[in-house]
Write a protein that holds these residues in place. Sequence first.
Motif, short mmCIF file in Angstrom:
data_model
loop_
_atom_site.label_atom_id
_atom_site.label_comp_id
_atom_site.label_asym_id
_atom_site.label_seq_id
_atom_site.Cartn_x
_atom_site.Cartn_y
_atom_site.Cartn_z
N GLU A 136 0.81 -1.22 0.00
CA GLU A 136 0.00 0.00 0.00
C GLU A 136 0.84 1.27 0.00
O GLU A 136 0.31 2.37 -0.18
N VAL A 137 2.14 1.13 0.21
CA VAL A 137 3.02 2.30 0.30
C VAL A 137 4.21 2.10 -0.64
O VAL A 137 4.43 1.00 -1.16
N ARG A 138 4.98 3.15 -0.83
CA ARG A 138 6.17 3.05 -1.70
C ARG A 138 7.21 2.14 -1.06
O ARG A 138 7.23 1.93 0.14
N GLN A 193 -6.87 6.51 14.12
CA GLN A 193 -7.01 7.96 14.05
C GLN A 193 -6.16 8.48 12.89
O GLN A 193 -4.94 8.42 12.93
N ARG A 194 -6.82 8.98 11.85
CA ARG A 194 -6.11 9.43 10.66
C ARG A 194 -5.31 10.68 10.96
O ARG A 194 -5.76 11.58 11.67
N ALA A 195 -4.09 10.75 10.40
CA ALA A 195 -3.25 11.93 10.54
C ALA A 195 -3.96 13.14 9.92
O ALA A 195 -4.68 13.01 8.91
N GLU A 196 -3.78 14.31 10.51
CA GLU A 196 -4.48 15.51 10.06
C GLU A 196 -4.18 15.83 8.60
O GLU A 196 -5.03 16.36 7.88
N TRP A 197 -2.97 15.52 8.15
CA TRP A 197 -2.59 15.87 6.77
C TRP A 197 -3.01 14.82 5.75
O TRP A 197 -2.96 15.04 4.55
N SER A 198 -3.46 13.64 6.23
CA SER A 198 -3.80 12.55 5.32
C SER A 198 -5.25 12.66 4.85
O SER A 198 -6.16 12.95 5.64
N THR A 199 -5.46 12.40 3.56
CA THR A 199 -6.81 12.41 2.99
C THR A 199 -7.26 11.02 2.54
O THR A 199 -8.36 10.86 2.03
N ALA A 200 -6.41 10.01 2.73
CA ALA A 200 -6.71 8.65 2.28
C ALA A 200 -7.71 7.96 3.20
O ALA A 200 -7.80 8.27 4.39
N GLU A 201 -8.45 7.03 2.61
CA GLU A 201 -9.37 6.22 3.40
C GLU A 201 -8.57 5.16 4.17
O GLU A 201 -7.43 4.85 3.83
N SER A 205 -5.07 -3.06 5.10
CA SER A 205 -4.12 -3.67 6.03
C SER A 205 -4.41 -3.25 7.47
O SER A 205 -4.41 -4.09 8.38
N VAL A 206 -4.67 -1.97 7.69
CA VAL A 206 -4.95 -1.47 9.03
C VAL A 206 -6.32 -1.94 9.49
O VAL A 206 -6.52 -2.33 10.65
N ARG A 207 -7.29 -1.95 8.57
CA ARG A 207 -8.64 -2.41 8.90
C ARG A 207 -8.61 -3.86 9.38
O ARG A 207 -9.22 -4.21 10.39
N ALA A 208 -7.88 -4.70 8.65
CA ALA A 208 -7.81 -6.12 9.00
C ALA A 208 -7.05 -6.33 10.31
O ALA A 208 -7.42 -7.18 11.12
#
Length: 215
Positions: A136-138, A193-201, A205-208
């Motif tokens: 999901e990440v680089r 808790q989503r980071a303030e600067w993040s706009t991703a859903e 991986s985190v959900r599971a």
Amino acid sequence: MEKLTRKYGRQSTARAALEEFLDEQWWGVLNVGAVARPNGKVRPLAVPTLYVRHEDRILIHGSTGAGALGVKGKGAQVAFCVTAMDALVVAHSTFDSSVHYRSAVLYGEAEPAGREDREALLERFSELLIPGRTAEVRAMLPKEIAATNVISLPIVDGDWVYKVNGGPVDEPDEETTAWAGIVPFSVTYGAPQRAEWSTAELPESVRAMVAAGGA
């Protein structure tokens, strides 16, 4: 494995039980013999650190600037400790009160990974902690890999101790009106808790991971 010197009934000799316990935990303490510190003093070193079990070894990672977590060169003798508290045992007296816990101590030679192995081991480390996250990440950058060290501690039969303290509250040998019982203790994931600067859903991986952790 190493043998306890007292309370022999608390020792578990099953390798599968040890591995299951290590897989459930993420945090341990790496203990190294006397090491010269930056202030010139020579002291024992204990490093609280994140870890994962990969097959027949423990993997620990950290900054190369941290002196390989105090372990320099192959063959450094270390002890690695992992502990989990499962409950408070509230007995009829404070003297008889205790805790339910599981703990493991592994002894052996720490083996810093070679540069050519770090990328694969670091990816494995991430996948064991949060399955699916690396997709999901680089990918890690070469400079990030170069700045990260990986230490491997083989799990060798004969060089570990696994203790389990559980069971019911001992019945007192005196008259008492005090309450006695067991108070379970557990650790679960909370709501992400989503980071303030993040706009991703929230990623899968985190959900599971949170769902598997019982949050």
